[in-house]
Structure formats: C-alpha cells, structure tokens
Design a protein around this motif. Sequence first.
Motif, PDB file in Angstrom:
ATOM      1  N   ASP A   1     -30.563  76.633 -36.959  1.00  0.00           N
ATOM      2  CA  ASP A   1     -30.164  77.586 -35.916  1.00  0.00           C
ATOM      3  C   ASP A   1     -28.931  77.076 -35.170  1.00  0.00           C
ATOM      4  O   ASP A   1     -27.985  77.831 -34.911  1.00  0.00           O
ATOM      5  CB  ASP A   1     -31.306  77.804 -34.920  1.00  0.00           C
ATOM      6  CG  ASP A   1     -32.482  78.551 -35.528  1.00  0.00           C
ATOM      7  OD1 ASP A   1     -32.282  79.196 -36.576  1.00  0.00           O
ATOM      8  OD2 ASP A   1     -33.589  78.487 -34.958  1.00  0.00           O
ATOM      9  N   LEU A   2     -28.944  75.790 -34.830  1.00  0.00           N
ATOM     10  CA  LEU A   2     -27.838  75.213 -34.082  1.00  0.00           C
ATOM     11  C   LEU A   2     -26.582  75.107 -34.943  1.00  0.00           C
ATOM     12  O   LEU A   2     -25.462  75.304 -34.451  1.00  0.00           O
ATOM     13  CB  LEU A   2     -28.233  73.828 -33.553  1.00  0.00           C
ATOM     14  CG  LEU A   2     -27.453  73.271 -32.348  1.00  0.00           C
ATOM     15  CD1 LEU A   2     -27.425  74.262 -31.202  1.00  0.00           C
ATOM     16  CD2 LEU A   2     -28.086  71.958 -31.890  1.00  0.00           C
ATOM     17  N   LEU A   3     -26.763  74.812 -36.220  1.00  0.00           N
ATOM     18  CA  LEU A   3     -25.609  74.763 -37.124  1.00  0.00           C
ATOM     19  C   LEU A   3     -24.956  76.141 -37.226  1.00  0.00           C
ATOM     20  O   LEU A   3     -23.718  76.257 -37.174  1.00  0.00           O
ATOM     21  CB  LEU A   3     -26.036  74.286 -38.513  1.00  0.00           C
ATOM     22  CG  LEU A   3     -26.525  72.833 -38.639  1.00  0.00           C
ATOM     23  CD1 LEU A   3     -26.825  72.500 -40.090  1.00  0.00           C
ATOM     24  CD2 LEU A   3     -25.508  71.858 -38.075  1.00  0.00           C
ATOM     25  N   ARG A   4     -25.775  77.181 -37.351  1.00  0.00           N
ATOM     26  CA  ARG A   4     -25.227  78.539 -37.432  1.00  0.00           C
ATOM     27  C   ARG A   4     -24.504  78.908 -36.140  1.00  0.00           C
ATOM     28  O   ARG A   4     -23.431  79.522 -36.158  1.00  0.00           O
ATOM     29  CB  ARG A   4     -26.348  79.537 -37.730  1.00  0.00           C
ATOM     30  CG  ARG A   4     -26.855  79.496 -39.172  1.00  0.00           C
ATOM     31  CD  ARG A   4     -27.767  80.676 -39.468  1.00  0.00           C
ATOM     32  NE  ARG A   4     -29.045  80.549 -38.790  1.00  0.00           N
ATOM     33  CZ  ARG A   4     -30.157  80.084 -39.366  1.00  0.00           C
ATOM     34  NH1 ARG A   4     -30.125  79.698 -40.629  1.00  0.00           N
ATOM     35  NH2 ARG A   4     -31.281  80.020 -38.681  1.00  0.00           N
ATOM     36  N   LYS A   5     -25.083  78.520 -35.011  1.00  0.00           N
ATOM     37  CA  LYS A   5     -24.480  78.828 -33.712  1.00  0.00           C
ATOM     38  C   LYS A   5     -23.103  78.171 -33.575  1.00  0.00           C
ATOM     39  O   LYS A   5     -22.199  78.712 -32.925  1.00  0.00           O
ATOM     40  CB  LYS A   5     -25.406  78.361 -32.592  1.00  0.00           C
ATOM     41  CG  LYS A   5     -24.957  78.759 -31.196  1.00  0.00           C
ATOM     42  CD  LYS A   5     -25.988  78.333 -30.153  1.00  0.00           C
ATOM     43  CE  LYS A   5     -25.539  78.740 -28.747  1.00  0.00           C
ATOM     44  NZ  LYS A   5     -26.551  78.318 -27.718  1.00  0.00           N
ATOM     45  N   ALA A   6     -22.947  77.017 -34.206  1.00  0.00           N
ATOM     46  CA  ALA A   6     -21.668  76.296 -34.139  1.00  0.00           C
ATOM     47  C   ALA A   6     -20.700  76.757 -35.220  1.00  0.00           C
ATOM     48  O   ALA A   6     -19.593  76.221 -35.328  1.00  0.00           O
ATOM     49  CB  ALA A   6     -21.917  74.801 -34.270  1.00  0.00           C
TER      50      ALA A   6
END
Length: 433
Positions: free
Chosen positions: A170-175
């Motif tokens: 999720d955090l990778l996609r957000k970045a």
Amino acid sequence: MKKNIVKTIAMGLLSTMLLAGCGAQSTTGNSTAKGEKTKIEYWHCNAETQGGKTVEQLVKEFNAQSKNVEVVARYNPDMYKGLMQNLQAEVATGKSPAIVQIGWAFLDYFSNNFKYVEPQAVIDAHFPADKTFLKDNFLTNVLGLAKNSKGSQVGIPYSLSTPVLYINKDLLRKAGLDENGPKTWEELILFSNTIKEKTGKYGFYMQEPADNWAQQALMESNGARMMTGGKASFASEEGIQAYEAYANMVTKTKSALHISWGEGVQSFIDGNVGMLYTTIAQRANVQKGASFDVAAINSPAWQGKPKRLPAGGCFLAITAQTEAEQKAAWEFEKYLYSVESMAAWTKGTGYVPPRKDVAEAENGLKSFLVENKMMAAATTQMDGVVSWTSFPGDAGLQAEQLLLDARDRILNGSISARDGLTQTQEKINGLLK
C-alpha cells in the motif's frame, strides 16, 4: 557452505563426547525420587514475537504427554549472544541447563568453551530403538552444519533462516513505486528515499538485534568477506561501500530507521515503515500484526553480483550434567524433532525445518507451504546461503560485540563506515592472534 549443499536443503524443504562430571550440578536439580519426573531446563532466545509462544506450546504439550520428564523453558534476551553470556555465568556457578539453543555464529565458540554431549552418544547409551534416528531423518550435509571444526557433532540443526524483505505494498503504491518491491540494493535505496519524500513515512529498517547477521548479508553480497584466511577482512572497499550506502539512508537522507529490533519490526507492522529487512522467522508475527497489503520478497542483490545470505537460526546442544538428565534431554529433543512439532515450529515462526520429510508430510507442512506464499521468499533463495561467520577460538563473543559497537557508532553518525569498519577489523584481528 557449498552451493550444492544448500540447494539440497532447499529441495528437502519443498522435501559429544559424554560430559565429565566435574562436580557440576543441574540448574533444576539432579535425580528425582521414584515415580517423579526428571525436571530439566531448555534455554532458548525466542521472544514472544519470534516463536516464544510456540516454544511454550511445545513444552506444554510435551509435559502433558510425558510420564518421565518435565521441561522448564527459560527465555534469554539479546538473542544467541545473550544466551552465551548467560550460559557462561551459569556454568561459572557450577550449574547448567539440559538443552540450549546455539546460534550458528557461536558453533566453535560454544564447543571450545562449554561441556556438551553428542546426541548420538546419548542415543547409543540409552535409546537403542533410536539408533538410526539422525541418519533416517536428516540429510548428512544438514547434520554437518552442527559439526565443529574438529568434526564433532555438537548438536542437531533446529532452525534455518535467511533474511527477506517484507514490503508494505500500500505504501509503495502511495509513493508511486512498483508494488512488487525492489530487486537490488540500489533500487531499495531509491525506494526508501522516495517513500520518505512522497509519504513522510520511513522507507526502510534493517534488523538490529544483538548480532551482525543482516549486516553480513549486506556486505558479503557486495563482494566483501567477513573472514579470509583466518582473519577478519570485512573492511574491504566492497564492505565499506555497502555499509556506507546503508548508513547514508539513516544519517543523511533520514529515510531509514536506527532503533531496536523490536521497535523496528513494530514500526513496520504499524504501517510507519515501507520495507523491513529481517529474518523469515518474523513471518508469523508480521502476518498476524499487519493490517495492510503485506508481502515478503527475496533479499535484494547488489547489481550484477551474486547474493550471499548467512544461514540464520540455531542448533540444539545437550549440556545436561547427569545420566538421568541426558536421557530426559533426548526424550524432549526427539519430541521437538517429530514431524508434527517441526511443522508447528515452522508455522509459528517461519524457520525452514531441517528435518527432510516435514515439507511433504500430510501431518507436516504440505498444505501450509502451498497456502503460505511468504515462505517462498526464503525457500527460493537457498542457493545463495553461506555460513554465518563464526570467529575462531575464544574470540566469538568479543568479536560480535565489537561489530555491534561499530554498527551503533556508524548509524549514530559518530564515525564513518570506513573508519568504523577498519578500526573494528583491526581490533578483532588483534584478538585472533
């Protein structure tokens, strides 16, 4: 460890000397009255988040079914180094537990400094029905992992692990990053810095327990070697460059954390860190705690270079002082090495089981390995496994502490990676003279 050896271990997954009395006493007492159980202590370093609950479960189940033996589990903090220090203090008082977990990095140190009994010696003396237990259930090369430099079978392999990269997809996609995570250390550094810049969260945490296991993987994968020709050699250009790149994320770009292991793992589980580099033995803890889209992937490689991943985990050694306790120790060990107990150990941690038939058994891990995708992160990189460096002679504990001190100083920014590693290498080689 030779490449063909570790490949055989991987396929198997997806397939000492009697103690001299010396007047020493057991930690929990000697012989018991007729009809009473022999009580023994099992020393381990499994915190609640890394197998501690499974240790309690296995001990409880063993005690319930055993007519002759009662096991008391004793947790030792600070991982295998902490256990070694506590064992040293215990032996100095004339006492000893019956069974201890020994980390691979302390194989020679333990066998050079403590009394133990080879498991086959106990079997031959008291359990003729188990005469071929080790031969029947373990690959020869796997048993060899617990042989010291003199060829003594110091114990039996119990846990095998490699470092893997847990990712918060999720955090990778957000970045705006590839949700499948980085493949190289160079990409990981870019990912870490981008996560910090785009989300304000930390990008990376590398485990920092009381050992140098993960840092060995970082340096040796870049071409460094912890030891060469009996001397410490990690402060090569390759070792310095790898450590410097890691330290820069902490001290310069501030995208990586420098905190305790427990805090670092929890920060990842809480969603505050994008990538966590730690043992596959944290799998159960991460799976249970993470509320985001989490995955485990292979350890990164340095671009164009082969991975070298130190085998983590431990072997079990019998340090029981009396004949009754040695017999009790084997009864408990045999229980721990049953298919069902080995399967429970892997499910509760993530460790690769050393017994060769656990993966295929219906009462073992057959269905679990199909369903649990995270385990593949460890089992598919076993061809890169090497030995966890064990400094020879009596220098093991001091050398490990020097490496930990250097890690703290480098990541605190109080010394450069070049100076920190060079000075530490010189000090360790001074101990090895």
